[in-house]
Design an enzyme around this catalytic site. Sequence first.
Site, PDB file in Angstrom:
ATOM      1  N   HIS A   1      36.810 -32.239 -38.427  1.00 31.05           N
ATOM      2  CA  HIS A   1      37.278 -31.033 -39.125  1.00 31.05           C
ATOM      3  C   HIS A   1      36.059 -30.175 -39.416  1.00 31.05           C
ATOM      4  O   HIS A   1      35.032 -30.699 -39.879  1.00 31.05           O
ATOM      5  CB  HIS A   1      37.985 -31.389 -40.438  1.00 31.05           C
ATOM      6  CG  HIS A   1      39.204 -32.219 -40.214  1.00 31.05           C
ATOM      7  ND1 HIS A   1      40.432 -31.670 -39.913  1.00 31.05           N
ATOM      8  CD2 HIS A   1      39.368 -33.559 -40.214  1.00 31.05           C
ATOM      9  CE1 HIS A   1      41.302 -32.641 -39.731  1.00 31.05           C
ATOM     10  NE2 HIS A   1      40.693 -33.803 -39.919  1.00 31.05           N
TER      11      HIS A   1
ATOM     12  N   TYR B   1      35.796 -21.278 -42.077  1.00 31.73           N
ATOM     13  CA  TYR B   1      35.619 -21.882 -40.748  1.00 31.73           C
ATOM     14  C   TYR B   1      34.448 -21.300 -39.953  1.00 31.73           C
ATOM     15  O   TYR B   1      34.187 -21.749 -38.840  1.00 31.73           O
ATOM     16  CB  TYR B   1      36.913 -21.731 -39.939  1.00 31.73           C
ATOM     17  CG  TYR B   1      38.087 -22.443 -40.578  1.00 31.73           C
ATOM     18  CD1 TYR B   1      38.080 -23.827 -40.720  1.00 31.73           C
ATOM     19  CD2 TYR B   1      39.194 -21.739 -41.053  1.00 31.73           C
ATOM     20  CE1 TYR B   1      39.142 -24.488 -41.321  1.00 31.73           C
ATOM     21  CE2 TYR B   1      40.267 -22.384 -41.646  1.00 31.73           C
ATOM     22  CZ  TYR B   1      40.239 -23.758 -41.778  1.00 31.73           C
ATOM     23  OH  TYR B   1      41.281 -24.415 -42.364  1.00 31.73           O
TER      24      TYR B   1
HETATM   25  C1  DQA Z   1      40.798 -28.031 -40.140  1.00 28.75           C
HETATM   26  C2  DQA Z   1      41.236 -28.361 -41.570  1.00 28.75           C
HETATM   27  C3  DQA Z   1      42.754 -28.382 -41.678  1.00 28.75           C
HETATM   28  O1  DQA Z   1      43.142 -28.672 -43.012  1.00 28.75           O
HETATM   29  C4  DQA Z   1      43.313 -27.020 -41.312  1.00 28.75           C
HETATM   30  O2  DQA Z   1      44.727 -27.069 -41.323  1.00 28.75           O
HETATM   31  C5  DQA Z   1      42.806 -26.521 -40.007  1.00 28.75           C
HETATM   32  C6  DQA Z   1      41.403 -26.727 -39.657  1.00 28.75           C
HETATM   33  C7  DQA Z   1      39.256 -27.900 -40.036  1.00 28.75           C
HETATM   34  O3  DQA Z   1      38.757 -27.905 -38.918  1.00 28.75           O
HETATM   35  O4  DQA Z   1      38.575 -27.769 -41.056  1.00 28.75           O
HETATM   36  O5  DQA Z   1      43.511 -25.829 -39.289  1.00 28.75           O
HETATM   37  O6  DQA Z   1      41.189 -29.083 -39.272  1.00 28.75           O
END
Ligand code: DQA
Length: 153
Positions: A103, A26
Site C-alpha cells: 500500500h 498518494y
Molecule cells: C491503498 C490504500 C487503500 O486503503 C485505498 O483504498 C487505496 C490505495 C494504498 O495504496 O495506500 O485505494 O491501497
Amino acid sequence: MAKQPTVLVLNGPNLNMLGVRQPDVYGRESLGDVEAVCAAKAKALGLGIDFRQSNIEGELVTWLQQARGRHAGIVINPAGYGHTSIALLDALLVTELPVIEVHLSNIHRREPFRHHTYTSQAATGVICGLGSQGYLLALEAMANLIKTKKARA
Ligand code: DQA
C-alpha cells in the site's frame, strides 16, 4: 538459458488515477511512473514483470487464476478491494505463489476500516506507507523468496 522468472504486479481499483487522486495521500507519481521504476528494478534483479491494473474485481480474480503456473510471484496493491474482497483472498490462495502486499499510504494511520485487509492473509509480507518505494522493496523481497524457493526445490 533458463527462462527468466516473472512477477505479476497487480494494481486494484482507482490506482489508474494515481498522481491526480488525493496527491497529499498518494503522491504525484502516475501509475505509469510506478511501472517504469518497477520495470527498471525488476531488470536489475533479473526478473521479468507483468504490470497490470484493473477497476474490476472479477478481472483481478481471473488474472490471479491465470498466474498459477505462469508467474513466479505476485506483488499486489489490492487498493480498496483489500478491505472488502474475500474473492481476491481466495484467488491469491489459488495461485500457490509467494505474495507481497503493498500500500502506498500507511493504512494503519488512516481510518479504522483501512486497518484490516483480507488479502494480507495470503501474503508472506506487507509493506505500507513508503509510497512507490514500497513496490521496489517488494520486488527485492520477491527476488529473494523466488531464489530461496528454488534453492529448496
Ligand atoms: C491503498 C490504500 C487503500 O486503503 C485505498 O483504498 C487505496 C490505495 C494504498 O495504496 O495506500 O485505494 O491501497
